[in-house]
Design a protein around this motif. Structure first.
Motif, PDB file in Angstrom:
ATOM      1  N   TYR A  63       0.823  -1.210   0.000  1.00 20.44           N
ATOM      2  CA  TYR A  63       0.000   0.000   0.000  1.00 20.44           C
ATOM      3  C   TYR A  63       0.859   1.263   0.000  1.00 20.44           C
ATOM      4  O   TYR A  63       0.481   2.275  -0.578  1.00 20.44           O
ATOM      5  CB  TYR A  63      -0.936   0.034   1.203  1.00 20.44           C
ATOM      6  N   SER A  64       2.027   1.215   0.657  1.00 21.99           N
ATOM      7  CA  SER A  64       2.864   2.406   0.786  1.00 21.99           C
ATOM      8  C   SER A  64       3.443   2.876  -0.544  1.00 21.99           C
ATOM      9  O   SER A  64       3.908   4.010  -0.657  1.00 21.99           O
ATOM     10  CB  SER A  64       4.013   2.145   1.775  1.00 21.99           C
ATOM     11  N   LEU A  65       3.413   2.033  -1.555  1.00 24.59           N
ATOM     12  CA  LEU A  65       3.965   2.390  -2.860  1.00 24.59           C
ATOM     13  C   LEU A  65       2.978   3.187  -3.705  1.00 24.59           C
ATOM     14  O   LEU A  65       3.362   3.852  -4.659  1.00 24.59           O
ATOM     15  CB  LEU A  65       4.361   1.115  -3.619  1.00 24.59           C
ATOM     16  N   PHE A  66       1.695   3.144  -3.335  1.00 21.61           N
ATOM     17  CA  PHE A  66       0.626   3.674  -4.171  1.00 21.61           C
ATOM     18  C   PHE A  66       0.096   5.017  -3.708  1.00 21.61           C
ATOM     19  O   PHE A  66      -0.095   5.246  -2.512  1.00 21.61           O
ATOM     20  CB  PHE A  66      -0.544   2.685  -4.210  1.00 21.61           C
ATOM     21  N   ASP A  67      -0.201   5.877  -4.682  1.00 24.16           N
ATOM     22  CA  ASP A  67      -0.922   7.118  -4.444  1.00 24.16           C
ATOM     23  C   ASP A  67      -2.293   6.750  -3.862  1.00 24.16           C
ATOM     24  O   ASP A  67      -2.846   5.696  -4.213  1.00 24.16           O
ATOM     25  CB  ASP A  67      -1.088   7.845  -5.788  1.00 24.16           C
ATOM     26  N   PRO A  68      -2.852   7.585  -2.980  1.00 18.34           N
ATOM     27  CA  PRO A  68      -4.154   7.239  -2.382  1.00 18.34           C
ATOM     28  C   PRO A  68      -5.271   6.990  -3.394  1.00 18.34           C
ATOM     29  O   PRO A  68      -6.225   6.279  -3.093  1.00 18.34           O
ATOM     30  CB  PRO A  68      -4.473   8.454  -1.505  1.00 18.34           C
ATOM     31  N   SER A  69      -5.180   7.544  -4.592  1.00 20.35           N
ATOM     32  CA  SER A  69      -6.234   7.323  -5.592  1.00 20.35           C
ATOM     33  C   SER A  69      -5.846   6.273  -6.634  1.00 20.35           C
ATOM     34  O   SER A  69      -6.505   6.147  -7.666  1.00 20.35           O
ATOM     35  CB  SER A  69      -6.557   8.646  -6.302  1.00 20.35           C
ATOM     36  N   ALA A  70      -4.817   5.489  -6.370  1.00 18.50           N
ATOM     37  CA  ALA A  70      -4.265   4.534  -7.338  1.00 18.50           C
ATOM     38  C   ALA A  70      -5.248   3.445  -7.730  1.00 18.50           C
ATOM     39  O   ALA A  70      -6.162   3.092  -6.977  1.00 18.50           O
ATOM     40  CB  ALA A  70      -2.997   3.900  -6.775  1.00 18.50           C
ATOM     41  N   ARG A  71      -4.990   2.884  -8.919  1.00 21.24           N
ATOM     42  CA  ARG A  71      -5.783   1.780  -9.426  1.00 21.24           C
ATOM     43  C   ARG A  71      -4.873   0.723 -10.030  1.00 21.24           C
ATOM     44  O   ARG A  71      -3.831   1.023 -10.601  1.00 21.24           O
ATOM     45  CB  ARG A  71      -6.761   2.248 -10.516  1.00 21.24           C
ATOM     46  N   LEU A  72      -5.281  -0.528  -9.897  1.00 18.34           N
ATOM     47  CA  LEU A  72      -4.644  -1.664 -10.565  1.00 18.34           C
ATOM     48  C   LEU A  72      -5.681  -2.206 -11.532  1.00 18.34           C
ATOM     49  O   LEU A  72      -6.830  -2.433 -11.147  1.00 18.34           O
ATOM     50  CB  LEU A  72      -4.238  -2.731  -9.553  1.00 18.34           C
ATOM     51  N   ALA A  86     -11.446  -5.020 -19.001  1.00 18.69           N
ATOM     52  CA  ALA A  86     -10.544  -4.552 -17.946  1.00 18.69           C
ATOM     53  C   ALA A  86     -11.341  -4.451 -16.650  1.00 18.69           C
ATOM     54  O   ALA A  86     -12.556  -4.219 -16.669  1.00 18.69           O
ATOM     55  CB  ALA A  86      -9.966  -3.185 -18.309  1.00 18.69           C
ATOM     56  N   ARG A  87     -10.649  -4.630 -15.526  1.00 20.19           N
ATOM     57  CA  ARG A  87     -11.288  -4.532 -14.204  1.00 20.19           C
ATOM     58  C   ARG A  87     -10.449  -3.600 -13.345  1.00 20.19           C
ATOM     59  O   ARG A  87      -9.308  -3.900 -13.038  1.00 20.19           O
ATOM     60  CB  ARG A  87     -11.402  -5.908 -13.557  1.00 20.19           C
ATOM     61  N   SER A  88     -10.998  -2.470 -12.965  1.00 21.56           N
ATOM     62  CA  SER A  88     -10.289  -1.499 -12.138  1.00 21.56           C
ATOM     63  C   SER A  88     -10.516  -1.809 -10.662  1.00 21.56           C
ATOM     64  O   SER A  88     -11.639  -2.090 -10.244  1.00 21.56           O
ATOM     65  CB  SER A  88     -10.799  -0.089 -12.458  1.00 21.56           C
ATOM     66  N   GLN A  89      -9.413  -1.761  -9.904  1.00 14.77           N
ATOM     67  CA  GLN A  89      -9.514  -2.040  -8.469  1.00 14.77           C
ATOM     68  C   GLN A  89      -8.506  -1.192  -7.700  1.00 14.77           C
ATOM     69  O   GLN A  89      -7.484  -0.788  -8.244  1.00 14.77           O
ATOM     70  CB  GLN A  89      -9.298  -3.529  -8.207  1.00 14.77           C
ATOM     71  N   THR A  90      -8.811  -0.937  -6.454  1.00 15.39           N
ATOM     72  CA  THR A  90      -7.870  -0.227  -5.583  1.00 15.39           C
ATOM     73  C   THR A  90      -6.796  -1.208  -5.142  1.00 15.39           C
ATOM     74  O   THR A  90      -6.985  -2.433  -5.248  1.00 15.39           O
ATOM     75  CB  THR A  90      -8.588   0.321  -4.336  1.00 15.39           C
ATOM     76  N   PRO A  91      -5.681  -0.717  -4.606  1.00 15.96           N
ATOM     77  CA  PRO A  91      -4.688  -1.645  -4.058  1.00 15.96           C
ATOM     78  C   PRO A  91      -5.280  -2.570  -2.989  1.00 15.96           C
ATOM     79  O   PRO A  91      -4.957  -3.755  -2.941  1.00 15.96           O
ATOM     80  CB  PRO A  91      -3.619  -0.713  -3.485  1.00 15.96           C
ATOM     81  N   LYS A  92      -6.167  -2.044  -2.161  1.00 20.44           N
ATOM     82  CA  LYS A  92      -6.802  -2.875  -1.126  1.00 20.44           C
ATOM     83  C   LYS A  92      -7.668  -3.970  -1.758  1.00 20.44           C
ATOM     84  O   LYS A  92      -7.622  -5.124  -1.338  1.00 20.44           O
ATOM     85  CB  LYS A  92      -7.634  -2.013  -0.185  1.00 20.44           C
ATOM     86  N   ARG A  97      -8.588  -9.622  -3.286  1.00 23.65           N
ATOM     87  CA  ARG A  97      -8.934 -10.580  -4.348  1.00 23.65           C
ATOM     88  C   ARG A  97      -7.785 -11.526  -4.685  1.00 23.65           C
ATOM     89  O   ARG A  97      -7.986 -12.719  -4.884  1.00 23.65           O
ATOM     90  CB  ARG A  97      -9.352  -9.838  -5.616  1.00 23.65           C
ATOM     91  N   SER A  98      -6.572 -10.979  -4.793  1.00 23.76           N
ATOM     92  CA  SER A  98      -5.426 -11.769  -5.238  1.00 23.76           C
ATOM     93  C   SER A  98      -4.644 -12.400  -4.097  1.00 23.76           C
ATOM     94  O   SER A  98      -3.954 -13.397  -4.309  1.00 23.76           O
ATOM     95  CB  SER A  98      -4.483 -10.892  -6.069  1.00 23.76           C
ATOM     96  N   GLY A  99      -4.728 -11.829  -2.904  1.00 19.80           N
ATOM     97  CA  GLY A  99      -3.967 -12.332  -1.762  1.00 19.80           C
ATOM     98  C   GLY A  99      -4.137 -13.818  -1.505  1.00 19.80           C
ATOM     99  O   GLY A  99      -3.136 -14.540  -1.354  1.00 19.80           O
TER     100      GLY A  99
END
Length: 182
Positions: A63-72, A86-92, A97-99
């Motif tokens: 999480y520390s690598l990402f801007d607060p509004s980031a998307r994967l 495409a599927r937009s998701q927050t780092p969280k 989902r992937s964890g």
């Protein structure tokens, strides 16, 4: 008139930034070594999602690598329907989902080539990757391109977006994206 238009555009941008920050209010403290350069933030991103079966990821570091509004944003063709999406998701959301997959199957991803364009405080990086994981108890490999959009705020680099597509038989990685930069 030009000053009024510039003010309106600035106000709209600031409102958008503040709104995004409110949606993702927590900013995680990054290790300065992880975010001091484009090389270091890409290395940290690959490092933090990589690990063997049963290895828990350090999601706070992620999480520390990402801007607060980031998307994967993963993208690709659905094998059943043939539709590209495409599927937009927050780092969280990505971590949630992937964890479990990463923990169960292991996943190690490394950069094998890179193409970078920089303008002012922004950078666009096509990072060609190779990954390994376990599928149905057998080792599996994957390659593709991670398209990183990065921002430097004058103090550090932030990941704003990672937009990626895995390589497929009908969509091989072009040779120009298999070359390492000097």
């Amino acid at each position: 008139m030009k000053k009024q238009i510039a003010f309106i555009i600035s106000a709209i941008l600031l409102t958008s930034i503040l709104s995004a920050a409110q949606d993702n209010p927590k900013v995680y403290e990054a290790d300065p070594k992880d975010v001091e350069s484009i090389d270091s933030i890409l290395k940290a991103t690959y490092d933090v999602i990589s690990g063997g079966e049963g290895v828990e990821r350090n999601w706070d570091r992620f999480y520390s690598l990402f801007d607060p509004s980031a998307r994967l944003i993963p993208t690709g063709k659905n094998p059943q329907t043939g539709v590209v999406a495409a599927r937009s998701q927050t780092p969280k959301e990505y971590a949630e989902r992937s964890g479990p997959f990463l923990l169960k199957n292991g996943f190690t991803e490394k950069e094998i080539a890179r193409h970078t364009d920089i303008y002012g405080n922004i950078a666009q990086v096509f990072s060609t990757y190779e990954g390994t994981y376990t599928a149905d108890g057998k080792p599996a490999k994957i390659r593709g391109i991670n398209s990183f959009q990065l921002m430097n705020d004058g103090k550090r680099w932030w990941v704003v977006t990672i937009y990626w597509q895995a390589e497929s038989a009908d969509n091989p990685i072009p040779e120009k994206y298999m070359k390492k930069e000097n």
